[in-house]
Design an enzyme around this catalytic site. Structure first.
Site, PDB file in Angstrom:
ATOM      1  N   ASN A  85      -4.829   8.262  -4.882  1.00 54.50           N
ATOM      2  CA  ASN A  85      -5.645   9.454  -6.035  1.00 54.50           C
ATOM      3  C   ASN A  85      -5.274   8.075  -7.205  1.00 54.50           C
ATOM      4  O   ASN A  85      -5.243   8.581  -8.389  1.00 54.50           O
ATOM      5  CB  ASN A  85      -5.348  10.685  -5.881  1.00 54.50           C
ATOM      6  CG  ASN A  85      -5.296  11.446  -7.625  1.00 54.50           C
ATOM      7  OD1 ASN A  85      -6.456  11.085  -7.693  1.00 54.50           O
ATOM      8  ND2 ASN A  85      -4.369  11.647  -8.563  1.00 54.50           N
ATOM      9  N   TYR A 170     -11.050  -0.771 -15.645  1.00 54.02           N
ATOM     10  CA  TYR A 170     -11.109   0.492 -15.153  1.00 54.02           C
ATOM     11  C   TYR A 170     -12.339   1.182 -14.011  1.00 54.02           C
ATOM     12  O   TYR A 170     -12.380   0.913 -12.975  1.00 54.02           O
ATOM     13  CB  TYR A 170     -10.539   1.979 -15.752  1.00 54.02           C
ATOM     14  CG  TYR A 170     -10.631   2.486 -15.105  1.00 54.02           C
ATOM     15  CD1 TYR A 170      -9.864   3.921 -14.653  1.00 54.02           C
ATOM     16  CD2 TYR A 170     -12.275   4.010 -14.615  1.00 54.02           C
ATOM     17  CE1 TYR A 170     -10.045   4.608 -14.062  1.00 54.02           C
ATOM     18  CE2 TYR A 170     -12.012   5.084 -14.602  1.00 54.02           C
ATOM     19  CZ  TYR A 170     -10.850   5.657 -13.356  1.00 54.02           C
ATOM     20  OH  TYR A 170     -11.211   6.521 -12.975  1.00 54.02           O
TER      21      TYR A 170
END
Length: 264
Positions: A85, A170
């Protein structure tokens, strides 16, 4: 049967919610954080049950990852579930500029290179190296009776497919993470280890509360025809299902989880 679960980036937001849903089901959880040990410990104290722990490590440092796995396995006995995560989202505004992130037309080359290196080192390379260490432990150590040999869930992003023009590193890192997950699904299936990914859209966490309460909030909610954004708890529930025995045949899948805000 209780499983040992390692959740990265678990000091707040989605990671904390994921830790809570596994613990509520009777699993033992190690919460990883990079430096926010106090926040991670506060989350740990809220978890029901026993056998939980906190381990700090910089996933951008490949040398630190084997120790992270060894410490986590010492707490849990065996890591049965890994949730990748943790992620960097480099969007700091530059002094004297209105620019946020690293859009190509406005970012100096040295800042561009730094943003890519920082982002990929954690979001993609760190997750890949951690997966190697955990998967090898899953293969080498027999699980408890009634527990599947292993499950790995990667938290990707809608931006992997939709694009992230202001933070392209990202978006690329999440696309790479999801592709990596599919490669590992094939590689690890003979060892009875499943690998799946979830690609959420915008999520309402404390990190984005200010944006949601600003004039921009209505536009963010309007991205979905449901006119709202996901909660961290909703994402966590989906992650829990992906790691469950019932979802085993979904190995290799990338679950779009964005409230129909982006379809492809």
């Amino acid at each position: 049967m209780s499983r040992g679960v390692l959740v990265t980036g678990a000091s707040r937001g989605v990671g904390a919610a994921v830790a809570k849903v596994f613990a509520a089901a009777g699993d033992r959880v190690v919460l990883h954080c990079r430096g926010s040990v106090d926040k991670a410990e506060a989350v740990r104290r809220e978890l029901p049950g026993e056998g939980h722990g906190v381990v700090a490590a910089d996933l951008g440092d490949s040398a630190a990852i084997p120790s992270l796995v060894e410490e986590s396995a010492a707490v849990l006995g065996r890591i049965d579930v890994l949730v990748n995560n943790a992620a960097l989202y480099v969007e700091e505004p530059v002094a004297g500029s209105r620019r946020i992130g690293h859009p190509i037309a406005e970012t100096p080359y040295d800042e561009w290179v730094a943003a890519w290196r920082r982002t990929l080192a954690v979001n993609l390379e760190g997750a890949a190296h951690l997966t190697w260490c955990v998967a090898r432990q899953m293969i080498d150590r027999d699980p408890a009776d009634g527990v599947r040999r292993g499950a790995i869930v990667n938290v990707g992003s809608r931006g992997a497919s939709r694009g992230e023009p202001d933070v392209p590193a990202y978006g690329a890192s999440k696309a790479g993470l999801q592709a990596f997950g599919q490669s590992m699904a094939v590689a690890l299936a003979p060892h009875d280890i499943t690998v799946t990914s979830i690609a959420p859209g915008f999520i309402g966490t404390d990190m984005v509360a200010q944006r949601l309460n600003s004039p921009e909030g209505d536009a963010l909610r309007a991205q979905s025809p449901f006119n709202r954004i996901a909660t961290a708890e909703e994402v966590a529930a989906a992650v829990y299902w992906l790691a469950s025995p019932a979802s085993g045949w979904s190995s290799g899948a990338v679950l779009d989880f964005n409230g129909a805000s982006y379809l492809h």
